[in-house]
Design a protein around this motif. Sequence first.
Motif, mmCIF file in Angstrom:
data_model
loop_
_atom_site.group_PDB
_atom_site.id
_atom_site.type_symbol
_atom_site.label_atom_id
_atom_site.label_comp_id
_atom_site.label_asym_id
_atom_site.label_seq_id
_atom_site.Cartn_x
_atom_site.Cartn_y
_atom_site.Cartn_z
ATOM 1 N N PHE A 134 -29.556 82.853 -31.476
ATOM 2 C CA PHE A 134 -29.435 83.091 -30.040
ATOM 3 C C PHE A 134 -28.067 83.695 -29.768
ATOM 4 C CE2 PHE A 134 -31.889 79.271 -30.775
ATOM 5 C CZ PHE A 134 -33.007 79.438 -29.987
ATOM 6 N N GLN A 135 -27.989 84.516 -28.727
ATOM 7 C CA GLN A 135 -26.689 85.009 -28.270
ATOM 8 C C GLN A 135 -26.672 84.890 -26.752
ATOM 9 O OE1 GLN A 135 -25.329 88.568 -30.063
ATOM 10 N NE2 GLN A 135 -23.403 88.532 -28.980
ATOM 11 N N THR A 138 -20.422 84.640 -27.658
ATOM 12 C CA THR A 138 -20.883 83.409 -28.314
ATOM 13 C C THR A 138 -22.179 83.672 -29.069
ATOM 14 O OG1 THR A 138 -22.099 82.666 -26.362
ATOM 15 C CG2 THR A 138 -19.843 81.857 -26.612
ATOM 16 N N HIS A 139 -22.377 82.901 -30.090
ATOM 17 C CA HIS A 139 -23.572 83.015 -30.935
ATOM 18 C C HIS A 139 -24.002 81.594 -31.300
ATOM 19 C CE1 HIS A 139 -26.222 84.536 -34.074
ATOM 20 N NE2 HIS A 139 -25.689 83.655 -34.896
ATOM 21 N N THR A 140 -25.298 81.337 -31.303
ATOM 22 C CA THR A 140 -25.826 80.020 -31.635
ATOM 23 C C THR A 140 -26.936 80.167 -32.657
ATOM 24 O OG1 THR A 140 -25.347 79.242 -29.406
ATOM 25 C CG2 THR A 140 -26.906 77.947 -30.667
ATOM 26 N N GLN A 141 -26.989 79.236 -33.604
ATOM 27 C CA GLN A 141 -28.063 79.188 -34.589
ATOM 28 C C GLN A 141 -28.665 77.791 -34.549
ATOM 29 O OE1 GLN A 141 -26.972 80.254 -38.600
ATOM 30 N NE2 GLN A 141 -25.401 81.637 -37.869
ATOM 31 N N ILE A 142 -29.981 77.721 -34.651
ATOM 32 C CA ILE A 142 -30.650 76.431 -34.801
ATOM 33 C C ILE A 142 -31.379 76.456 -36.130
ATOM 34 C CG2 ILE A 142 -32.453 74.889 -33.949
ATOM 35 C CD1 ILE A 142 -31.776 75.764 -31.135
ATOM 36 N N GLU A 143 -31.088 75.475 -36.956
ATOM 37 C CA GLU A 143 -31.802 75.326 -38.221
ATOM 38 C C GLU A 143 -32.663 74.081 -38.115
ATOM 39 O OE1 GLU A 143 -31.318 75.332 -43.014
ATOM 40 O OE2 GLU A 143 -29.707 76.076 -41.759
ATOM 41 N N TYR A 196 -20.943 79.427 -32.511
ATOM 42 C CA TYR A 196 -19.882 80.317 -32.950
ATOM 43 C C TYR A 196 -19.296 81.018 -31.741
ATOM 44 C CZ TYR A 196 -21.977 79.772 -37.567
ATOM 45 O OH TYR A 196 -22.472 79.250 -38.736
ATOM 46 N N SER A 197 -18.017 81.365 -31.835
ATOM 47 C CA SER A 197 -17.339 82.089 -30.766
ATOM 48 C C SER A 197 -16.642 83.299 -31.374
ATOM 49 C CB SER A 197 -16.326 81.170 -30.085
ATOM 50 O OG SER A 197 -15.686 81.843 -29.045
#
Length: 184
Positions: free
Chosen positions: A82-83, A88-93, A119-120
């Motif tokens: 996701f962004q 910013t950036h996001t990951q879902i595992e 993440y930033s």
Amino acid sequence: MPTTSFSIRFIFTVALVAGLSACATANPPELRQEQFLSSGSYVQSYPGAPERSCEAARRALLSQGYVINEATASQVRGRKYFQPHTDTHTQIEFHVVCAANSEGSNSTTVFANAVRDRYSLRKSSNSASLGVGAIGSISLPFGSSDDALIKVGTETIPTKQFYTQFFELIERYLDPLSLPVDPS
């Protein structure tokens, strides 16, 4: 006067020892919330073999845009990116494990958890320096700027509704798997 000074030091020492022992034995806030209960957000039982439940979990994740990194008869791992903002950036595992309840039973327990990494975007500027023997070093005005994503947080998603919706989606994908295939 010496007894007053001694009393103050004694009281201070006792208070300091009590404060330090309280800090040493107190659980951090995140561990105070951690409870091992028999029913939780991360587990659901389904009829059938583990392979069937894990295949339904794989399909559920695929239907929501997850990229499957690993899929076996007993576990599935998928990731989604996701962004939400430009910086910013996001990951879902997502991790899913399917385990038979007991030998001879025709039911499976599915364990699921999702970990979110945030993440930033951080900027760092670089400038050039030139060393001249007699003068010393001279900093030149030209430079460059680098952008890098820096991990700023990781957490297991704790929201019960998030997992409830996932388990409901698994159930939806279990139904078509249980229907007999028409040979014609």
